[in-house]
Design an enzyme around this catalytic site. Structure first.
Site, PDB file in Angstrom:
ATOM      1  N   GLU A 145       0.842  -1.198   0.000  1.00 55.37           N
ATOM      2  CA  GLU A 145       0.000   0.000   0.000  1.00 55.37           C
ATOM      3  C   GLU A 145       0.881   1.254   0.000  1.00 55.37           C
ATOM      4  OE1 GLU A 145      -2.904  -0.454   3.153  1.00 55.37           O
ATOM      5  OE2 GLU A 145      -3.253  -2.548   2.601  1.00 55.37           O
ATOM      6  N   GLU A 168      -9.205   4.159   3.511  1.00 54.46           N
ATOM      7  CA  GLU A 168      -8.815   3.216   2.454  1.00 54.46           C
ATOM      8  C   GLU A 168      -8.977   3.916   1.108  1.00 54.46           C
ATOM      9  OE1 GLU A 168      -7.659   0.162   2.808  1.00 54.46           O
ATOM     10  OE2 GLU A 168      -8.222  -0.518   4.817  1.00 54.46           O
TER      11      GLU A 168
END
Length: 305
Positions: free
Chosen positions: A65, A275
């Site tokens: 990520e 997110e």
């Protein structure tokens, strides 16, 4: 010319170079070396602002990520530029924000894991081979792009003392019983250098809120364990309105031992997981502009309250 190259993958070496160049060009940056990982990579924090409201933003707990680190780095650059030019950032007067809030950012919580995913660790190195051997116990997870953990094979966002034993039960039941690419909780809470460094920083600066950037899904998580935090839902709704992201309850099997979980439990103050982006991690740099447009108003609203 921009210092932070948003089209390039993040590496620990690039982050250090970006922060050094930004600090040289701006008197408003205060970089701080929080710790070095077990493999001697630096974990940096940057504080901008002199106000009473303290907020703490972090990114890249998870290796694949890494694009979230670019979000915080670009914000640091844009904010510094607005301060130097005495202009606004995202419609907010930069100097007024600087006087009202102190924003601390940890853009790269997991430098070892990120370097593995983005190719900074060469395939013929001992570190790469160690990770590859750990990944062999989890053959269904693609290597290295499916790697979320640090190089010790510990998932850093399952390391915080908030329902850690429950997280262990859940992840063990799913088969994550040993170090590997993801979802291994470690031997005990805070047994890894990286989460301990963020934990210590949080306790030291005592922030009003924390936000952790993750990917992907374009959702905002704001709860832990049914704890009612005054103002948390209202701020989460504000974030959702500004970003276009959805508010959601954290899935039960991911509801424990995270950074924002510990903060909510320990401080009874708002903590959020954002997110960003859509698709499969690691997200491509081509998504950066859209992600940054969605994240910038959250970064600013969190600081202004």
């Amino acid at each position: 010319m921009s210092i932070v190259q948003t089209e390039l993958p993040v590496t620990s070496e690039r982050v250090t170079a970006y922060l050094q160049r930004l600090a040289e060009s701006s008197p408003f940056l205060e970089p701080e070396l929080l710790a070095r990982t077990a493999y001697d990579r630096p974990i940096w924090a940057v504080t901008m602002g002199q106000g009473k409201r303290r907020v703490l933003y972090s990114a890249a707990h998870h290796a694949n990520e890494w694009l979230t680190a670019t979000v915080l780095l670009k914000f640091i650059e844009d904010y510094a530029e607005a301060l130097q030019n005495d202009t606004a950032i995202g419609g907010v007067n930069a100097r007024e924000l600087y006087q009202s809030a102190a924003i601390t950012l940890v853009p790269l919580v997991n430098p070892d894991g990120v370097d593995l995913v983005t190719g900074a660790i060469e395939a013929d190195s001992d570190q790469y081979e160690q990770a590859r051997e750990l990944s062999e116990f989890y053959p269904n997870i693609p290597f290295p792009q499916g790697w979320k953990a640090n190089l010790n094979g510990v998932d850093l966002n399952l390391q915080y003392p908030a329902g850690w034993l429950r997280a262990r039960e859940i992840k063990f039941s799913q088969g994550f019983t040993r170090p590997g690419p993801r979802d291994y909780v470690g031997r005990f809470p805070l047994c890894q250098i990286e989460p301990q460094a963020l934990y210590d920083l949080t306790e030291r600066i005592d922030p009003a809120i924390v936000i952790a950037w993750h990917s992907q899904g374009e959702v905002i998580y704001w709860q832990y364990g049914g704890i009612e935090v005054p103002g948390a839902r209202e701020l989460a709704e504000r974030f959702a309105e500004l970003s276009g992201y959805a508010l959601e309850d954290t899935p039960y099997n991911s509801s424990f031992a995270g950074y924002k979980d510990w903060f909510i439990q320990s401080y009874r103050r708002p903590g959020f997981t954002i997110e960003v982006g859509t698709g499969e991690n690691p997200l491509p740099p081509e998504q950066f502009d859209d992600i940054y447009r969605s994240s910038l108003p959250i970064l600013l609203a969190g600081a202004t309250g």
